[in-house]
Scaffold this motif. Sequence first.
Motif, PDB file in Angstrom:
ATOM      1  N   GLY A 223       0.826  -1.200   0.000  1.00  0.00           N
ATOM      2  CA  GLY A 223       0.000   0.000   0.000  1.00  0.00           C
ATOM      3  C   GLY A 223       0.860   1.251   0.000  1.00  0.00           C
ATOM      4  N   VAL A 224       0.206   2.397   0.033  1.00  0.00           N
ATOM      5  CA  VAL A 224       0.863   3.699   0.126  1.00  0.00           C
ATOM      6  C   VAL A 224       0.676   4.218   1.544  1.00  0.00           C
ATOM      7  CG1 VAL A 224       0.865   6.084  -0.726  1.00  0.00           C
ATOM      8  CG2 VAL A 224       0.469   4.189  -2.311  1.00  0.00           C
ATOM      9  N   ALA A 225       1.703   4.845   2.102  1.00  0.00           N
ATOM     10  CA  ALA A 225       1.575   5.407   3.451  1.00  0.00           C
ATOM     11  C   ALA A 225       2.199   6.796   3.504  1.00  0.00           C
ATOM     12  CB  ALA A 225       2.249   4.503   4.483  1.00  0.00           C
ATOM     13  N   TYR A 226       1.461   7.709   4.132  1.00  0.00           N
ATOM     14  CA  TYR A 226       1.991   9.054   4.365  1.00  0.00           C
ATOM     15  C   TYR A 226       1.298   9.625   5.591  1.00  0.00           C
ATOM     16  CZ  TYR A 226       3.364  13.901   3.695  1.00  0.00           C
ATOM     17  OH  TYR A 226       3.875  15.165   3.876  1.00  0.00           O
ATOM     18  N   VAL A 227       2.082  10.074   6.555  1.00  0.00           N
ATOM     19  CA  VAL A 227       1.564  10.589   7.817  1.00  0.00           C
ATOM     20  C   VAL A 227       1.691  12.110   7.845  1.00  0.00           C
ATOM     21  CG1 VAL A 227       1.672  10.425  10.323  1.00  0.00           C
ATOM     22  CG2 VAL A 227       2.371   8.470   8.932  1.00  0.00           C
ATOM     23  N   ALA A 228       0.625  12.786   8.196  1.00  0.00           N
ATOM     24  CA  ALA A 228       0.644  14.240   8.363  1.00  0.00           C
ATOM     25  C   ALA A 228      -0.165  14.590   9.602  1.00  0.00           C
ATOM     26  CB  ALA A 228       0.082  14.936   7.121  1.00  0.00           C
ATOM     27  N   ASP A 229      -0.221  15.873   9.910  1.00  0.00           N
ATOM     28  CA  ASP A 229      -0.953  16.303  11.102  1.00  0.00           C
ATOM     29  C   ASP A 229      -2.446  16.044  10.978  1.00  0.00           C
ATOM     30  OD1 ASP A 229       1.429  17.123  12.207  1.00  0.00           O
ATOM     31  OD2 ASP A 229       1.191  19.214  11.577  1.00  0.00           O
ATOM     32  N   SER A 230      -2.943  16.035   9.745  1.00  0.00           N
ATOM     33  CA  SER A 230      -4.356  15.738   9.516  1.00  0.00           C
ATOM     34  C   SER A 230      -4.476  14.918   8.240  1.00  0.00           C
ATOM     35  CB  SER A 230      -5.183  17.023   9.375  1.00  0.00           C
ATOM     36  OG  SER A 230      -4.874  17.670   8.151  1.00  0.00           O
ATOM     37  N   ASP A 271      -5.980   9.682  -6.331  1.00  0.00           N
ATOM     38  CA  ASP A 271      -7.122   9.809  -5.424  1.00  0.00           C
ATOM     39  C   ASP A 271      -7.514   8.450  -4.856  1.00  0.00           C
ATOM     40  OD1 ASP A 271      -7.195  12.522  -5.844  1.00  0.00           O
ATOM     41  OD2 ASP A 271      -8.815  12.438  -7.325  1.00  0.00           O
ATOM     42  N   MET A 272      -7.513   7.431  -5.713  1.00  0.00           N
ATOM     43  CA  MET A 272      -7.860   6.092  -5.250  1.00  0.00           C
ATOM     44  C   MET A 272      -6.846   5.587  -4.226  1.00  0.00           C
ATOM     45  SD  MET A 272      -6.943   2.613  -5.741  1.00  0.00           S
ATOM     46  CE  MET A 272      -6.296   2.377  -7.387  1.00  0.00           C
ATOM     47  N   LEU A 273      -5.557   5.790  -4.486  1.00  0.00           N
ATOM     48  CA  LEU A 273      -4.516   5.323  -3.566  1.00  0.00           C
ATOM     49  C   LEU A 273      -4.634   5.997  -2.207  1.00  0.00           C
ATOM     50  CD1 LEU A 273      -1.408   5.244  -5.956  1.00  0.00           C
ATOM     51  CD2 LEU A 273      -2.732   3.283  -5.127  1.00  0.00           C
ATOM     52  N   THR A 274      -4.934   7.294  -2.199  1.00  0.00           N
ATOM     53  CA  THR A 274      -5.030   8.005  -0.918  1.00  0.00           C
ATOM     54  C   THR A 274      -6.283   7.618  -0.142  1.00  0.00           C
ATOM     55  OG1 THR A 274      -6.118   9.917  -1.946  1.00  0.00           O
ATOM     56  CG2 THR A 274      -3.706   9.973  -1.773  1.00  0.00           C
ATOM     57  N   GLN A 275      -7.288   7.099  -0.825  1.00  0.00           N
ATOM     58  CA  GLN A 275      -8.523   6.710  -0.160  1.00  0.00           C
ATOM     59  C   GLN A 275      -8.442   5.324   0.468  1.00  0.00           C
ATOM     60  OE1 GLN A 275     -11.517   7.115  -3.187  1.00  0.00           O
ATOM     61  NE2 GLN A 275     -11.201   9.322  -3.388  1.00  0.00           N
ATOM     62  N   ILE A 276      -7.740   4.397  -0.160  1.00  0.00           N
ATOM     63  CA  ILE A 276      -7.784   3.003   0.294  1.00  0.00           C
ATOM     64  C   ILE A 276      -6.591   2.615   1.158  1.00  0.00           C
ATOM     65  CG2 ILE A 276      -9.129   2.342  -1.730  1.00  0.00           C
ATOM     66  CD1 ILE A 276      -6.635   1.051  -2.894  1.00  0.00           C
ATOM     67  N   HIS A 277      -5.587   3.487   1.270  1.00  0.00           N
ATOM     68  CA  HIS A 277      -4.372   3.145   1.989  1.00  0.00           C
ATOM     69  C   HIS A 277      -4.151   4.082   3.177  1.00  0.00           C
ATOM     70  CE1 HIS A 277      -3.427   0.098  -0.871  1.00  0.00           C
ATOM     71  NE2 HIS A 277      -3.239   0.921  -1.882  1.00  0.00           N
ATOM     72  N   PRO A 278      -3.196   3.765   4.045  1.00  0.00           N
ATOM     73  CA  PRO A 278      -2.951   4.599   5.233  1.00  0.00           C
ATOM     74  C   PRO A 278      -2.289   5.932   4.893  1.00  0.00           C
ATOM     75  CG  PRO A 278      -1.364   2.802   5.144  1.00  0.00           C
ATOM     76  CD  PRO A 278      -2.381   2.538   4.074  1.00  0.00           C
ATOM     77  N   VAL A 279      -3.099   6.874   4.497  1.00  0.00           N
ATOM     78  CA  VAL A 279      -2.664   8.235   4.171  1.00  0.00           C
ATOM     79  C   VAL A 279      -3.486   9.175   5.028  1.00  0.00           C
ATOM     80  CG1 VAL A 279      -2.569  10.022   2.385  1.00  0.00           C
ATOM     81  CG2 VAL A 279      -2.025   7.628   1.805  1.00  0.00           C
ATOM     82  N   GLY A 280      -2.846   9.843   5.986  1.00  0.00           N
ATOM     83  CA  GLY A 280      -3.595  10.740   6.854  1.00  0.00           C
ATOM     84  C   GLY A 280      -2.929  10.937   8.187  1.00  0.00           C
ATOM     85  N   SER A 281      -3.716  11.262   9.180  1.00  0.00           N
ATOM     86  CA  SER A 281      -3.206  11.380  10.544  1.00  0.00           C
ATOM     87  C   SER A 281      -2.747  10.003  11.021  1.00  0.00           C
ATOM     88  CB  SER A 281      -4.295  11.907  11.469  1.00  0.00           C
ATOM     89  OG  SER A 281      -5.347  10.949  11.582  1.00  0.00           O
ATOM     90  N   HIS A 284      -5.706   7.830  11.715  1.00  0.00           N
ATOM     91  CA  HIS A 284      -6.358   7.368  10.484  1.00  0.00           C
ATOM     92  C   HIS A 284      -5.543   6.253   9.833  1.00  0.00           C
ATOM     93  CE1 HIS A 284      -8.690   7.594   6.759  1.00  0.00           C
ATOM     94  NE2 HIS A 284      -7.538   7.542   6.111  1.00  0.00           N
ATOM     95  N   CYS A 285      -4.220   6.389   9.807  1.00  0.00           N
ATOM     96  CA  CYS A 285      -3.356   5.357   9.204  1.00  0.00           C
ATOM     97  C   CYS A 285      -3.523   4.032   9.929  1.00  0.00           C
ATOM     98  CB  CYS A 285      -1.895   5.803   9.230  1.00  0.00           C
ATOM     99  SG  CYS A 285      -1.509   7.160   8.100  1.00  0.00           S
TER     100      CYS A 285
END
Length: 331
Positions: A223-230, A271-281, A284-285
Motif C-alpha cells: 500500500g501507500v503510506a503518508y503521515v501528516a498532522d491531519s 485519489d484512489m490510492l489516498t482513499q484506500i491506503h494509510p494516508v492521513g493522521s 487514520h493510518c
Amino acid sequence: MRIGVFVIAARFPGRESGRVLSEAVDLVVAAEKAGFDDAWIAEHHFMSYGVCPSATTLAAVAAGRTTRIGLGTAVSVLSTQHPVALAEQAAMLHHLSGGRFTLGVGRGGPWLDLEVFGTGLERFERGFGESLDVLLDALSGGGGVAAAGEFFRFREVRLVPEARLRPVVACTSGPTVRLAAARGLPMLLGMHVGDVEKAAMVAAYRGAVYEGSGGPTGHVAAGVAYVADSTAQAVRELRESMPAWLGPGLAGYVPVDDRARPTRNIQEYVDMLTQIHPVGSAEHCAETLLRTAEITGIEHFIVMVEGIGEHQRVLENIRRFGAEVLPLLAR
C-alpha cells in the motif's frame, strides 16, 4: 501484525538515478531505526517509475548497512531471468544476511524487457508455472536441481551455496493465485487494489486446490503510506506530489508487441490510492490498516513511503510512521 516499507526507488523529475538508488538504501536504514519489521525492494527496467533493475543487488547492499530488519524483493521478475540464477542469488542473500532475506517473485508483464533479455513473450504467457517449479526445486535445500520441461532442459546440478527458502508470489490474476495456492506459497497483493478485491483473492486462494490443511498463511499486501498532522493535509500533499512521478513513470511500461500501451488517469489513480491506503493522521493510518486486516485476514503490510518525493520528507515520513503509527498498531 507485521509492517514493512516497500521501496520502489522512485525517480521524481530532476533527480539523478544513481542518487535515488543511494537514497533508497538510506530508506531501509531509516526504516530499521524507526521500528519497521522489514523492507521490500522493487525491480523495474528502463523507466523512471522505479530505477532499481536488480532488487537482489540493492537488498545485498542494504543487508550490509543493517542488522535487524528483514529484507525482501517485491518482486524479482521471474519471466526475464533464469530461475536457477535467481535461486543462487537468493541463497547468497539468505546466508549473508543471517537469514533475514525473503524472495518475492512475480510473472511481470508483457513489456519490452522480454525482448531485451531474450526470454520472449512465451515465457511470460505460458512459462511462469514451469519457471516457478524450477525455482522451488533449486530452493528446496536438497542441493540438486534438474529440468526437462518446455522452457528449461538441463542435467542435474548442485546449487552452491544451497538454501531452503519459501518464496512469496505476486498475484494480480486468478491463474497466478491458483499457481501460488497449488504450491502452498503465500501471495503478495499489489497496492492498486482495495480491501474488497484483496479479500476476494484471499478467498479464491483458499478455494484453490492445495495438498495441505487449509493452506499457508503469510500473505503480504502492499500500500501507500503518508503521515501528516491531519488526513486532509496528507491527501492534499500526495495529490500535489505524486502525479509528477506517476505521469512519466507509468509511461515507461512499453509493450513487447503491438498491443496498446496501458494508460491511467493519473489524478484519479492518486485519489484512489489516498482513499484506500494509510494516508492521513496517525490515527487514520492505524485505523485503515486495522480495517484492511479485518476485511482481508492479511496481517503483513508493506507500505510505499516515497510518494512525497523529496528525500528528507520521505525520511521524515518513515520516522513519523514509526513513532506515531506503529505504537497504535501494537496496542
